[in-house]
Design an enzyme around this catalytic site. Structure first.
Site, PDB file in Angstrom:
ATOM      1  N   HIS A 156      55.505  63.190  12.847  1.00 41.74           N
ATOM      2  CA  HIS A 156      54.669  63.148  11.650  1.00 41.74           C
ATOM      3  C   HIS A 156      53.605  64.238  11.768  1.00 41.74           C
ATOM      4  O   HIS A 156      52.991  64.396  12.819  1.00 41.74           O
ATOM      5  CB  HIS A 156      53.981  61.790  11.501  1.00 41.74           C
ATOM      6  CG  HIS A 156      53.040  61.741  10.334  1.00 41.74           C
ATOM      7  ND1 HIS A 156      53.480  61.539   9.047  1.00 41.74           N
ATOM      8  CD2 HIS A 156      51.699  61.924  10.253  1.00 41.74           C
ATOM      9  CE1 HIS A 156      52.444  61.583   8.228  1.00 41.74           C
ATOM     10  NE2 HIS A 156      51.351  61.812   8.924  1.00 41.74           N
ATOM     11  N   ASP A 179      49.472  49.381   2.313  1.00 43.34           N
ATOM     12  CA  ASP A 179      48.830  50.672   2.562  1.00 43.34           C
ATOM     13  C   ASP A 179      48.597  51.419   1.260  1.00 43.34           C
ATOM     14  O   ASP A 179      47.527  51.991   1.060  1.00 43.34           O
ATOM     15  CB  ASP A 179      49.670  51.533   3.515  1.00 43.34           C
ATOM     16  CG  ASP A 179      49.129  52.955   3.559  1.00 43.34           C
ATOM     17  OD1 ASP A 179      47.971  53.111   3.973  1.00 43.34           O
ATOM     18  OD2 ASP A 179      49.835  53.888   3.129  1.00 43.34           O
ATOM     19  N   ARG A 224      40.600  53.150  -1.358  1.00 42.39           N
ATOM     20  CA  ARG A 224      39.815  54.115  -0.577  1.00 42.39           C
ATOM     21  C   ARG A 224      39.534  55.360  -1.404  1.00 42.39           C
ATOM     22  O   ARG A 224      38.446  55.928  -1.354  1.00 42.39           O
ATOM     23  CB  ARG A 224      40.583  54.491   0.698  1.00 42.39           C
ATOM     24  CG  ARG A 224      40.630  53.375   1.730  1.00 42.39           C
ATOM     25  CD  ARG A 224      41.698  53.656   2.774  1.00 42.39           C
ATOM     26  NE  ARG A 224      41.505  54.928   3.451  1.00 42.39           N
ATOM     27  CZ  ARG A 224      42.464  55.599   4.073  1.00 42.39           C
ATOM     28  NH1 ARG A 224      43.693  55.096   4.141  1.00 42.39           N
ATOM     29  NH2 ARG A 224      42.212  56.731   4.658  1.00 42.39           N
ATOM     30  N   SER A 240      46.844  53.750   8.249  1.00 45.93           N
ATOM     31  CA  SER A 240      47.652  54.109   7.080  1.00 45.93           C
ATOM     32  C   SER A 240      48.905  54.881   7.523  1.00 45.93           C
ATOM     33  O   SER A 240      50.035  54.537   7.166  1.00 45.93           O
ATOM     34  CB  SER A 240      46.795  54.955   6.137  1.00 45.93           C
ATOM     35  OG  SER A 240      47.568  55.549   5.141  1.00 45.93           O
ATOM     36  N   LYS A 256      53.221  53.124   8.184  1.00 46.31           N
ATOM     37  CA  LYS A 256      54.469  53.602   7.584  1.00 46.31           C
ATOM     38  C   LYS A 256      55.446  54.069   8.663  1.00 46.31           C
ATOM     39  O   LYS A 256      56.656  53.817   8.586  1.00 46.31           O
ATOM     40  CB  LYS A 256      54.161  54.735   6.594  1.00 46.31           C
ATOM     41  CG  LYS A 256      53.479  54.204   5.335  1.00 46.31           C
ATOM     42  CD  LYS A 256      52.909  55.301   4.462  1.00 46.31           C
ATOM     43  CE  LYS A 256      51.638  55.865   5.016  1.00 46.31           C
ATOM     44  NZ  LYS A 256      50.839  56.705   4.138  1.00 46.31           N
TER      45      LYS A 256
HETATM   46  N1  URA Z   1      47.886  60.226   5.092  1.00 40.30           N
HETATM   47  C1  URA Z   1      48.128  58.907   4.941  1.00 40.30           C
HETATM   48  O1  URA Z   1      49.270  58.498   4.850  1.00 40.30           O
HETATM   49  N2  URA Z   1      47.075  58.063   4.914  1.00 40.30           N
HETATM   50  C2  URA Z   1      45.798  58.477   5.026  1.00 40.30           C
HETATM   51  O2  URA Z   1      44.911  57.657   4.994  1.00 40.30           O
HETATM   52  C3  URA Z   1      45.569  59.851   5.169  1.00 40.30           C
HETATM   53  C4  URA Z   1      46.617  60.705   5.210  1.00 40.30           C
END
Ligand code: URA
Length: 387
Positions: A42, A121, A128, A143, A147
């Site tokens: 990632h 999320d 947010r 977050s 995933k």
């Molecule tokens: N990418 C995400 O998936 N979540 C965040 O909070 C910031 C960047």
């Protein structure tokens, strides 16, 4: 709650519990029955960051499965799916069953994450966004990792960027984010490590979508810009180390066509034609050096914003991108240039876009004299974090 976390931070156990709760809000994938080890990567996103494209097939060429669930770009950072969608016929949406079959046969899949993974999320992120609490390290870490853990990979390598074109500009903050995510991965049983990498200068020579695919194919053919190759190789080594192949000769797989074979199979498995011509923009505008000297500065963020304004990125989730729009750089910091030499080419479908892109680029690059400091903000790969 988001504001309380933003102001006070969270302890390791609290971050883990929040992440596990977000994972439990939706479905999870499980690749335990696969005959191969799984490992994913990632990136926190940057300008010209196309590394997933050569990396996934490269790692897959060593018999390792890479289940890469990706997103689309928003703002100045590009999205892997947007880039791949410039390949005629290529489909981002595939079923879980099809994903498993491709992982078994080809090894690498890059596809859209369904809304079923960690749906809490998405809801928390929207909150947010409107409460000014996006930039909280525990919230960013939970977050991203909710995933990735829900995706079912057994190992994960994080490319955490710092610098002007990165989500977090400051290396100390990026380091903290990386450490938090590595700890979270370990707590959830996913072998996780991170590289802290420099995003002060665009990665490679292509910023856009179709042009980034072209550059990725060059890397898979054994060429390509040295920074893109170096980062692809470093991340591939990390992923293969987690998969039990610490001595894999990654460069050889790029040089002898194994990674390219794997790319061709990966693209075909999702309906794409890897031999088809990629889209080319109707209009181009070349910017040349006004004097001779050394290119001493090329700032990632303005180049990312300019590519976005040319049509390569989107301002709202529902917008579409123009695949041929973007920027091709002809020189990188440290290169000697002569007066009148092309520094970069802007590409767009509508010529009206050039003025706003050029506005973003004012002061973003500079030709200086031999001996002037080259402003790159340090090495490409600054640190490695994790076991
Ligand atoms: N990418 C995400 O998936 N979540 C965040 O909070 C910031 C960047």
């Amino acid at each position: 709650m988001a504001m309380a976390i933003f102001l006070n931070g969270m302890e390791r156990r609290e971050i883990r519990d929040l992440t596990l709760a977000m994972i439990a809000s939706g479905e999870t994938m499980n690749f335990a029955g696969l005959s191969k080890k799984t490992t994913d990567k990632h990136s926190t996103g940057g300008v010209g960051d196309k590394i997933t494209l050569p990396l996934a097939p490269l790692v897959a060429s060593f018999g390792v499965a890479v289940p890469q669930l990706s997103g689309r770009g928003l703002g100045h950072t590009g999205g892997t799916l947007d880039k791949l969608e410039s390949i005629p016929g290529w489909q981002a949406n595939i079923s879980g069953e099809r994903m498993r079959a491709i992982l078994e046969e080809v090894g690498a899949v890059i596809c859209a994450a369904g809304s079923g993974l960690a749906p809490a999320d998405g809801k928390l992120y929207a909150l947010r966004d409107i409460t000014g609490t996006v930039e909280s390290i525990p919230l960013i870490a939970s977050s991203i990792m909710s995933k990735k853990i829900a995706e079912g990979t057994s190992a994960l390598v994080l490319d955490v960027k710092f610098g002007s074109g990165a989500f977090l500009k400051d290396i100390a903050q990026s380091r903290e984010l990386a450490k938090t995510m590595v700890a979270l991965g370990e707590d959830a049983g996913v072998a996780t490590s991170a590289l802290l990498t420099n995003m002060n200068v665009p990665l490679g020579l292509a910023i856009g979508n179709a042009n980034e695919v072209r550059e990725s194919v060059e890397v898979l053919a054994g060429g390509g810009p040295s920074d893109v190759v170096a980062l692809t190789v470093a991340l591939a080594r990390e992923m293969l180390r987690h998969a039990g192949q610490p001595d894999a000769d990654v460069e050889a797989a790029l040089a002898d066509g194994r990674a390219m074979d794997s790319w061709n199979r990966m693209i075909r498995a999702q309906g794409g034609d890897p031999t088809a011509a990629l889209p080319v923009a109707r209009e181009t505008h070349v910017v040349t050096a006004s004097r001779g000297g050394v290119l001493v500065e090329q700032q990632a963020l303005p180049f990312g914003i300019a590519a976005w304004r040319l049509g390569a990125g989107r301002a709202r989730k529902q917008d579409s991108v123009q695949h041929a729009a973007g920027i091709d750089l002809h020189a990188k910091p440290g290169d000697i240039v002569s007066a009148g030499q092309p520094l970069f080419t802007l590409s767009a479908e509508e010529p009206e876009r050039f003025a706003r892109a050029l506005e973003a680029l004012e002061g973003a690059y500079r030709v200086g004299n031999a001996g002037d400091e080259i402003v790159t903000g340090g090495p490409l790969i600054a640190e490695r974090i994790g076991a």
